[in-house]
Scaffold this active site. Structure first.
Site, PDB file in Angstrom:
ATOM      1  N   LYS A 112      28.523   9.330  56.456  1.00 25.25           N
ATOM      2  CA  LYS A 112      27.727   8.401  57.269  1.00 25.25           C
ATOM      3  C   LYS A 112      28.631   7.458  58.055  1.00 25.25           C
ATOM      4  CE  LYS A 112      23.370   8.176  54.719  1.00 25.25           C
ATOM      5  NZ  LYS A 112      22.419   7.288  54.029  1.00 25.25           N
ATOM      6  N   LYS A 194      23.030  19.943  56.555  1.00 31.88           N
ATOM      7  CA  LYS A 194      21.779  19.754  55.802  1.00 31.88           C
ATOM      8  C   LYS A 194      20.713  19.122  56.693  1.00 31.88           C
ATOM      9  CE  LYS A 194      21.846  15.224  53.928  1.00 31.88           C
ATOM     10  NZ  LYS A 194      21.660  14.209  52.994  1.00 31.88           N
ATOM     11  N   LYS A 197      17.057  13.223  58.128  1.00 31.71           N
ATOM     12  CA  LYS A 197      16.073  12.410  58.843  1.00 31.71           C
ATOM     13  C   LYS A 197      16.663  11.765  60.078  1.00 31.71           C
ATOM     14  CE  LYS A 197      13.745  10.559  54.770  1.00 31.71           C
ATOM     15  NZ  LYS A 197      14.100   9.443  53.901  1.00 31.71           N
TER      16      LYS A 197
HETATM   17  P1  AMP Z   1      16.444  10.592  51.734  1.00 30.77           P
HETATM   18  O1  AMP Z   1      15.960  11.392  52.908  1.00 30.77           O
HETATM   19  O2  AMP Z   1      17.912  10.395  51.814  1.00 30.77           O
HETATM   20  O3  AMP Z   1      15.665   9.371  51.451  1.00 30.77           O
HETATM   21  O4  AMP Z   1      16.217  11.555  50.480  1.00 30.77           O
HETATM   22  C1  AMP Z   1      15.066  11.629  49.675  1.00 30.77           C
HETATM   23  C2  AMP Z   1      15.185  12.823  48.741  1.00 30.77           C
HETATM   24  O5  AMP Z   1      15.207  14.050  49.488  1.00 30.77           O
HETATM   25  C3  AMP Z   1      16.473  12.837  47.900  1.00 30.77           C
HETATM   26  O6  AMP Z   1      16.173  13.304  46.593  1.00 30.77           O
HETATM   27  C4  AMP Z   1      17.370  13.793  48.624  1.00 30.77           C
HETATM   28  O7  AMP Z   1      18.305  14.416  47.769  1.00 30.77           O
HETATM   29  C5  AMP Z   1      16.373  14.804  49.159  1.00 30.77           C
HETATM   30  N1  AMP Z   1      16.851  15.464  50.390  1.00 30.77           N
HETATM   31  C6  AMP Z   1      17.148  14.862  51.570  1.00 30.77           C
HETATM   32  N2  AMP Z   1      17.541  15.779  52.477  1.00 30.77           N
HETATM   33  C7  AMP Z   1      17.472  16.990  51.860  1.00 30.77           C
HETATM   34  C8  AMP Z   1      17.729  18.345  52.275  1.00 30.77           C
HETATM   35  N3  AMP Z   1      18.142  18.652  53.503  1.00 30.77           N
HETATM   36  N4  AMP Z   1      17.555  19.334  51.368  1.00 30.77           N
HETATM   37  C9  AMP Z   1      17.137  19.037  50.124  1.00 30.77           C
HETATM   38  N5  AMP Z   1      16.864  17.803  49.681  1.00 30.77           N
HETATM   39  C10 AMP Z   1      17.023  16.787  50.524  1.00 30.77           C
END
Ligand code: AMP
Ligand code: TRP
Length: 327
Positions: A112, A194, A197
């Protein structure tokens, strides 16, 4: 006594099928098995610049999506991190027990901060301390997350152990639970990255609130390779990613999927996958519309959950302060 499970999600950007397949779906499925707490981590969100109005709206949107996906407020507490003051307070105390070297090894910070350059805040570096506070406040045993969060959960476990070895038993040791399939969903535009968002390219992610036509178009445009055979093969990341998404949404086995696509091309797979995803998200999308039609409903669920978990957090914080000799 059921095991305590805790996880969090940031109220930023659009929630996508990576979040859903790796995290939210597991959370919904494990509601009977575990005693669940889910946190909308707004204090984590501000580690990178956020527009205040959008942040506020996203907190409601993400909460609404969790309920729409099947999180039952009677079984699981869904609350907003900044509404429980103990998170920030414990994070500060934990800061004083985390060796710099542990934090410097965090790969998410390295990634990041490369993107943000001079906008990198101390908060972004400190992100894992706050995440450890989230987890350790609730005597958490299991932390269901996607693959990318494994290193952070391990840091919180190491930290709990370190604190316990200095002050005696204080924290439970948490453990990450990562799904066997779908723990890392990749971007549709670039299957070597990956799904995230914060990516701007509109063809990158399928968001939970995308319309059927948007979903179909994004899948149609997804990057694959120039081969033909449809087979689960991690060395072909584009087609592999689409097949994993198909596998989870359809509930079919890998052998069934490979057999049904023998002799067929990528175009057919993409067309079918579009329909499977559209149908798979339909119930969630209509429940979301119902939930958000009722003004104030989500806010009151969030406030009730914060009131329910606050005493648990405060009890742990009091234990920590007394161990350390504060106050
Ligand atoms: P975040 O988007 O960082 O708030 O992540 C929320 C949850 O989604 C966490 O448990 C992350 O590990 C999971 N996550 C985020 N992006 C991915 C992705 N591309 N593939 C699988 N899990 C994801
Ligand atoms: N860092 C997590 C993510 O971006 C969100 C999070 C914050 C979290 N606190 C947590 C996940 C505690 C699990 C447990 O995905």
């Amino acid at each position: 006594m059921k095991k305590r499970s805790f996880s969090g999600i940031q109220p930023t950007g659009d929630i996508h099928i990576g979040n859903y397949l790796a995290a939210i779906k597991q959370w919904v499925a494990s509601q009977a098995e575990y005693d669940n707490i889910f946190c909308i981590v707004d204090l984590h969100a501000i580690t990178i610049p956020q527009d205040p109005k959008i942040l506020k709206a996203k907190i409601r949107e993400v909460s609404g999506l969790l309920f729409a996906a099947g999180i039952d407020p009677k079984l699981s507490a869904v609350f907003v991190q900044s509404q429980v003051g103990a998170h920030a307070e414990l994070a500060w105390i934990l800061n004083c027990f985390i060796p710099m070297g542990w934090m410097q090894r965090m790969t998410q910070f390295k990634e990041k901060s490369k993107e943000l350059k001079e906008q990198v805040s101390v908060g972004l570096f400190d992100y894992p301390a706050l995440m450890s506070a989230d987890i350790l406040l609730y005597d958490t045993e299991v932390v269901p997350v996607g693959e990318d969060q494994k290193q952070h959960v391990e840091l919180s476990r190491d930290l709990a152990q370190r604190f316990n070895s200095i002050y005696g038993p204080t924290f439970h040791l948490p453990k990450a639970v990562i799904p066997e399939v779908g723990a890392r969903i990749m971007g549709l535009d670039d299957p070597t990255k990956k799904m995230s968002k914060s990516e701007d390219n509109p063809g990158h992610a399928i968001n939970l609130l995308d319309s059927p036509d948007e979903i179909r178009a994004k899948i149609k445009r997804a990057t694959t390779d120039s081969r033909r055979e449809i087979r689960f093969d991690e060395k072909r990341p584009g087609i592999h990613n689409l097949l994993v998404i198909y596998e989870i949404f359809s509930g079919l086995s890998r052998a069934e999927i490979e057999a049904s696509y023998q002799g067929k091309g990528y175009a057919q797979l993409k067309k079918d996958l579009g329909e499977v995803v559209v149908e798979g998200l339909k119930p969630l999308q209509s429940r979301y519309q119902e939930l958000t039609a009722e003004a104030g409903h989500i806010d009151s669920l969030l406030a009730e959950a914060a009131a329910r978990v606050r005493p648990l957090a405060e009890k742990t914080l009091a234990r920590v302060k007394s161990r350390v000799g504060l106050g």
